[in-house]
Design an enzyme around this catalytic site. Structure first.
Site, PDB file in Angstrom:
ATOM      1  CG  HIS A 165      51.647  30.706   0.549  1.00 36.98           C
ATOM      2  ND1 HIS A 165      52.395  31.828   0.263  1.00 36.98           N
ATOM      3  CD2 HIS A 165      50.578  30.757  -0.295  1.00 36.98           C
ATOM      4  CE1 HIS A 165      51.802  32.528  -0.693  1.00 36.98           C
ATOM      5  NE2 HIS A 165      50.694  31.892  -1.051  1.00 36.98           N
TER       6      HIS A 165
ATOM      7  CD  GLU B 296      54.003  38.770  -6.244  1.00 35.07           C
ATOM      8  OE1 GLU B 296      53.120  39.568  -5.898  1.00 35.07           O
ATOM      9  OE2 GLU B 296      54.144  37.654  -5.697  1.00 35.07           O
TER      10      GLU B 296
ATOM     11  CG  ASP C  72      52.711  34.078  -5.205  1.00 39.56           C
ATOM     12  OD1 ASP C  72      52.275  35.151  -5.651  1.00 39.56           O
ATOM     13  OD2 ASP C  72      52.427  33.647  -4.064  1.00 39.56           O
TER      14      ASP C  72
ATOM     15  CG  ASP D 210      48.724  40.564  -6.513  1.00 35.88           C
ATOM     16  OD1 ASP D 210      47.763  40.072  -5.902  1.00 35.88           O
ATOM     17  OD2 ASP D 210      49.761  39.919  -6.759  1.00 35.88           O
TER      18      ASP D 210
ATOM     19  CG  ASP E 172      41.564  40.880  -4.307  1.00 33.02           C
ATOM     20  OD1 ASP E 172      40.627  40.369  -4.928  1.00 33.02           O
ATOM     21  OD2 ASP E 172      42.256  40.263  -3.470  1.00 33.02           O
TER      22      ASP E 172
END
Length: 517
Positions: free
Chosen positions: A123, A266, A236, A350, A394
């Site tokens: 993305h 990941e 990612d 994360d 987060d």
């Protein structure tokens, strides 16, 4: 298919840096005052960390034994974490621009420190120029196929709703469908915004990797920065791109530029198909992190924090035999050449911080680091974990690094340095075969061996002392050489019994590493 993993990664200790939060250099001008460095981090605030700040603290990184850096995204973006890319060929000016990356690479390489970048190719951000082109030109844009638009709505001139926050400001719910579409309850982002977005977040339009020109664009980005001098890519959410030929070509292009480029994905689960030789060299080894944290936690596991995190909700207390069994499962799931380069982390941007997951128990974190340093794979330290930096969900897990040493856990830092110095000093800890020797209650022992020798590692994560066998076939009557001892381990007899057994009464919450005669 045979695997071909970079030789240097077997000897690597990684240091993961979230660039906005590690260190700020006065040499990088900021356009306005940043969020206060020591204030709690916010979702959207910028602290002002930059790449020259990393350069100026390479001494600290090297002192840990880290000889590789993994940087979270550094390309131009309108978010502090920079997973919302809008220019893949330009380092964000807030980080110092391309010149700062050049200086970092030169300074790191002069110290034999490798640098791996974060590749976000599933993305983009809304400001990515092809997406912006469609926002301006609609169906007439030649870039419309770069993304997954609602083609029928686009053809009918219905505007893409890339900024639903504006409707919220006007008192309209952001999940209301785009006017003119037939979107019912729970409709996907394509119906709500006119395009597919990652996790239905409008700020993250998904690239259409099926489009040949998009594939070529992504491959060219990977090639460009490898030619610039980076040493690999962390990819990612690659599982969102279920396209083996795309990743196979990605690998081929990368290796053509740099035959030793390290490619790590990941992937949060056990997934040997991703590292079978045609895609990645390694995965972020979250399953091992879960096992380690569950084993060392004892009664200190912060269960409410763990349960509140989607991916880490599976962490639960386990004893020595359960940990040994899980370790055997994970090691047997992969080719040994893959296991040797897996990215063995305890936490990341994360996840909650390890010290917070472990309820502030420094002894537990030291045991976890001891396992990182002695197990097969490339250890990865998330910046600040070495000095006991805490953090919950987060954005709390992304606090700014406190550069005042008075705020550091010096004992944890010293232990971390000793353990990774030992890993570098002993090739067996990086390349030796692993065998479980003993496991009971809260204890486990294993050895790392090859034709040149053997090291034994023992850990007692329990709350009571216990006898643990380190070797069963050592040289009778010989003395084992002590290589590492946790502070809580008293000096003890390390002589092999007449039957070849080497055992030790190991204190609770402690670890030991010895050379077996």
């Amino acid at each position: 298919m045979s695997v071909d993993t970079p030789a240097w990664a077997r000897d690597a200790v990684f240091y993961q840096i979230f660039p906005d939060r590690f260190a700020a250099s006065e040499r990088v001008p900021k356009p306005a005052p940043m969020e206060p460095w020591d204030a709690p981090p916010t979702l959207h605030g910028f602290k002002g960390g930059d790449l020259l700040g990393v350069v100026e603290h390479l001494d600290h990184i090297a002192s840990l034994g880290a000889n590789a850096i993994y940087l979270n995204p550094i390309f131009q973006s309108a978010s502090n974490h920079r997973y919302h890319t809008y220019d893949y060929f330009t380092v964000d000016p807030l980080l110092g621009g391309n010149e700062a990356l050049r200086e970092l690479l030169d300074a790191a390489h002069a110290r034999d420190i490798r640098v791996v970048l974060d590749g976000v190719f599933n993305h983009t951000g809304r400001g990515f120029w092809p997406f912006h082109h469609v926002l301006e030109s609609g169906a007439a844009s030649p870039y419309r196929r770069w993304f997954h638009f609602d083609e029928e709505a686009l053809e009918h001139g219905i505007a893409v709703d890339a900024y639903p926050e504006g409707r919220e400001r006007a008192g309209v719910g952001i999940n209301d469908p785009v006017p003119g579409t037939d979107a019912g309850e729970g409709a996907a982002s394509r119906a709500h915004f006119g395009y597919e977005a990652w996790w239905d977040l409008p700020a993250l339009p998904k690239l259409n990797i099926d489009e040949p020109v998009v594939r070529e664009y992504v491959w060219s980005v990977a090639e460009h920065w490898l030619r610039f001098g980076i040493d690999g890519w962390r990819l990612d959410v690659p599982g969102e791109i279920q396209d083996p030929p795309f990743w196979a070509e990605f690998r081929r292009r990368c290796r053509a530029v740099n035959p030793e480029a390290y490619l790590v994905g990941e992937i949060w689960m056990v997934a040997p198909d991703w590292v079978a030789g045609d895609r990645f060299d390694a995965l972020m080894n979250y399953p091992l992190a879960e096992a380690i944290l569950g084993f060392v936690a004892g009664g200190s596991l912060n269960e409410p924090l763990v349960w509140s995190h989607r991916e880490y909700a599976g962490i639960y207390p386990i004893d020595g035999p359960a940990f040994a069994g899980r370790l055997v499962e994970l090691l047997s799931a992969y080719d040994p050449d893959v296991t040797a380069v897996q990215l063995n982390l305890l936490g990341s941007h994360d996840t909650p911080r390890p010290i917070s997951i472990l309820g502030g128990d420094r002894a537990a974190l030291e045991l976890a680091v001891a396992l990182q340093a002695t197990l097969p794979g490339a250890p990865c330290i998330y910046y600040g974990d070495e000095i006991g930096l805490a953090g919950g969900l987060d954005p709390d897990s992304r606090r700014a690094f406190p550069w005042n040493p008075a705020r550091w856990d010096e004992e944890l830092l010293a232990s971390t340095r000793r353990l990774f110095a030992l890993r570098h000093a002993e090739p067996l800890l990086r390349r030796g075969h692993l065998r479980i020797v003993d496991a009971h209650h809260g204890s486990v022992s294993f050895d790392r061996a090859d034709e040149n020798g053997r090291l034994a590692v023992g850990l007692n994560a329990g709350l009571e002392a216990g006898r643990l066998t380190l070797a069963r076939d050592a040289r009778p009557g010989a003395d084992a050489e002590l290589l590492f001892r946790a502070a809580s381990v008293e000096r003890t007899e390390l002589r092999v019994d007449g039957d070849g057994t080497l055992s030790i009464e190991l204190a609770p919450r402690s670890a030991i590493v010895v050379r077996v005669p």
